[in-house]
Design an enzyme around this catalytic site. Structure first.
Site, PDB file in Angstrom:
ATOM      1  CE  LYS A  91     -25.477  53.363  55.109  1.00 34.75           C
ATOM      2  NZ  LYS A  91     -25.310  54.766  55.605  1.00 34.75           N
ATOM      3  CE1 TYR A 147     -30.335  55.419  53.364  1.00 33.08           C
ATOM      4  CE2 TYR A 147     -28.869  54.690  51.621  1.00 33.08           C
ATOM      5  CZ  TYR A 147     -29.145  54.850  52.966  1.00 33.08           C
ATOM      6  OH  TYR A 147     -28.237  54.436  53.918  1.00 33.08           O
ATOM      7  CG  PHE A 189     -27.225  63.770  51.839  1.00 36.70           C
ATOM      8  CD1 PHE A 189     -27.595  62.437  51.876  1.00 36.70           C
ATOM      9  CD2 PHE A 189     -28.005  64.688  52.551  1.00 36.70           C
ATOM     10  CE1 PHE A 189     -28.701  62.013  52.607  1.00 36.70           C
ATOM     11  CE2 PHE A 189     -29.120  64.273  53.283  1.00 36.70           C
ATOM     12  CZ  PHE A 189     -29.463  62.938  53.305  1.00 36.70           C
ATOM     13  NE  ARG A 241     -31.528  55.108  63.913  1.00 32.83           N
ATOM     14  CZ  ARG A 241     -31.413  55.787  62.763  1.00 32.83           C
ATOM     15  NH1 ARG A 241     -31.418  55.150  61.595  1.00 32.83           N
ATOM     16  NH2 ARG A 241     -31.253  57.084  62.756  1.00 32.83           N
ATOM     17  CB  THR A 293     -26.572  60.306  61.034  1.00 30.08           C
ATOM     18  OG1 THR A 293     -27.853  59.806  61.407  1.00 30.08           O
ATOM     19  CG2 THR A 293     -26.395  60.195  59.534  1.00 30.08           C
ATOM     20  NE  ARG A 326     -24.246  55.055  61.258  1.00 33.73           N
ATOM     21  CZ  ARG A 326     -25.482  55.464  61.035  1.00 33.73           C
ATOM     22  NH1 ARG A 326     -26.087  56.271  61.899  1.00 33.73           N
ATOM     23  NH2 ARG A 326     -26.135  55.083  59.950  1.00 33.73           N
ATOM     24  CG  HIS A 338     -29.979  51.462  56.613  1.00 30.63           C
ATOM     25  ND1 HIS A 338     -30.516  52.722  56.604  1.00 30.63           N
ATOM     26  CD2 HIS A 338     -31.025  50.605  56.719  1.00 30.63           C
ATOM     27  CE1 HIS A 338     -31.840  52.633  56.677  1.00 30.63           C
ATOM     28  NE2 HIS A 338     -32.169  51.354  56.759  1.00 30.63           N
ATOM     29  CD  GLU A 358     -35.380  50.914  55.997  1.00 32.92           C
ATOM     30  OE1 GLU A 358     -35.206  52.125  55.827  1.00 32.92           O
ATOM     31  OE2 GLU A 358     -34.792  50.268  56.897  1.00 32.92           O
TER      32      GLU A 358
HETATM   33  P1  IDP Z   1     -29.242  57.281  59.272  1.00 29.90           P
HETATM   34  O1  IDP Z   1     -28.421  56.359  58.396  1.00 29.90           O
HETATM   35  O2  IDP Z   1     -28.565  57.541  60.588  1.00 29.90           O
HETATM   36  O3  IDP Z   1     -30.672  56.836  59.419  1.00 29.90           O
HETATM   37  P2  IDP Z   1     -30.231  59.317  57.416  1.00 29.90           P
HETATM   38  O4  IDP Z   1     -30.544  60.728  57.791  1.00 29.90           O
HETATM   39  O5  IDP Z   1     -31.372  58.402  57.121  1.00 29.90           O
HETATM   40  O6  IDP Z   1     -29.269  58.718  58.552  1.00 29.90           O
HETATM   41  O7  IDP Z   1     -29.282  59.393  56.136  1.00 29.90           O
HETATM   42  C1  IDP Z   1     -28.978  58.248  55.371  1.00 29.90           C
HETATM   43  C2  IDP Z   1     -27.497  58.229  55.068  1.00 29.90           C
HETATM   44  O8  IDP Z   1     -27.169  59.341  54.230  1.00 29.90           O
HETATM   45  C3  IDP Z   1     -26.577  58.406  56.297  1.00 29.90           C
HETATM   46  O9  IDP Z   1     -26.348  57.190  56.978  1.00 29.90           O
HETATM   47  C4  IDP Z   1     -25.331  58.965  55.669  1.00 29.90           C
HETATM   48  O10 IDP Z   1     -24.574  57.918  55.030  1.00 29.90           O
HETATM   49  C5  IDP Z   1     -25.902  59.876  54.575  1.00 29.90           C
HETATM   50  N1  IDP Z   1     -26.116  61.271  55.001  1.00 29.90           N
HETATM   51  C6  IDP Z   1     -27.126  61.739  55.768  1.00 29.90           C
HETATM   52  N2  IDP Z   1     -27.052  63.086  55.938  1.00 29.90           N
HETATM   53  C7  IDP Z   1     -25.966  63.476  55.231  1.00 29.90           C
HETATM   54  C8  IDP Z   1     -25.347  64.761  55.002  1.00 29.90           C
HETATM   55  O11 IDP Z   1     -25.792  65.832  55.465  1.00 29.90           O
HETATM   56  N3  IDP Z   1     -24.212  64.757  54.221  1.00 29.90           N
HETATM   57  C9  IDP Z   1     -23.710  63.617  53.686  1.00 29.90           C
HETATM   58  N4  IDP Z   1     -24.257  62.402  53.859  1.00 29.90           N
HETATM   59  C10 IDP Z   1     -25.367  62.323  54.634  1.00 29.90           C
HETATM   60 MG    MG Z   2     -32.253  56.759  58.056  1.00 27.75          MG
END
Ligand code: IDP
Ligand code: MG
Length: 159
Positions: A10, A50, A58, A86, A92, A103, A126, A137
């Site tokens: 990212k 997304y 968010f 992953r 996350t 991370r 991501h 994707e």
């Molecule tokens: P992932 O990237 O681990 O698959 P996802 O739930 O798909 O997580 O969320 C996509 C992206 O959105 C996350 O990587 C993060 O940057 C952001 N994100 C997810 N949940 C939140 C939240 O509750 N607050 C702020 N940002 C969030």
């Molecule tokens: Mg995701």
């Protein structure tokens, strides 16, 4: 089984000059880079990538984050590549991601901190969440001719 996954460095990872360090972690475990490019996506493309998160509280900050600079997109291939990527990426929310993960090692944002600040949780990477997400994707980010089949010198040992 051999599968493919989409990984994005990212904009925070690119701007922090962590791309080499991040790519190294995927390469050294034996995941093969079969496609790679730098792309600066717009808001429309962010909504496609997304789509599952559009409308969530968010999402607006997430869109600003994904479009704030170029990303490095790659397709990685290996045994259970989706799950493996992953694992290397980590959970996350960076503050809770395990040490040793990308991370966990390079970020420490929390959702509540960034929500209060009105910005996105920046977690560098991501990686597709499951096989179906990976297929969608990869098709969104790469044309078939941008993916390459080749032999790595260590294929006999890691695959
Ligand atoms: P992932 O990237 O681990 O698959 P996802 O739930 O798909 O997580 O969320 C996509 C992206 O959105 C996350 O990587 C993060 O940057 C952001 N994100 C997810 N949940 C939140 C939240 O509750 N607050 C702020 N940002 C969030
Ligand atoms: Mg995701």
């Amino acid at each position: 089984m051999i599968s493919r996954t989409l990984v994005l460095i990212k904009p925070d990872g690119v701007k922090r000059a962590l791309s080499g360090e991040i790519i190294r972690r995927f390469e050294r475990v034996g995941l093969k880079i079969i496609g790679m490019k730098m792309v600066w996506v717009d808001r429309e493309f962010s909504k496609q990538h997304y789509s599952a998160h559009v409308g969530k509280q968010f999402y607006n900050n997430l869109e600003k984050y994904l479009t704030m600079g170029p990303v490095i997109a790659m397709v990685l291939e290996g045994i259970n590549a989706v799950e493996l990527a992953r694992k290397i990426v980590g959970g996350t929310e960076p503050n809770k991601s395990a040490p040793g993960t990308i991370r966990g090692d390079y970020a420490h944002h929390t959702f509540s901190y960034t929500d209060k600040k009105g910005k996105s949780t920046m977690n560098l990477i991501h990686a597709s969440g499951n096989e179906e997400e990976a297929k969608q994707e990869i098709a969104l980010w790469f044309a078939p001719e941008e993916l390459h089949d080749y032999k790595r010198s260590d294929d006999d040992f890691v695959i």
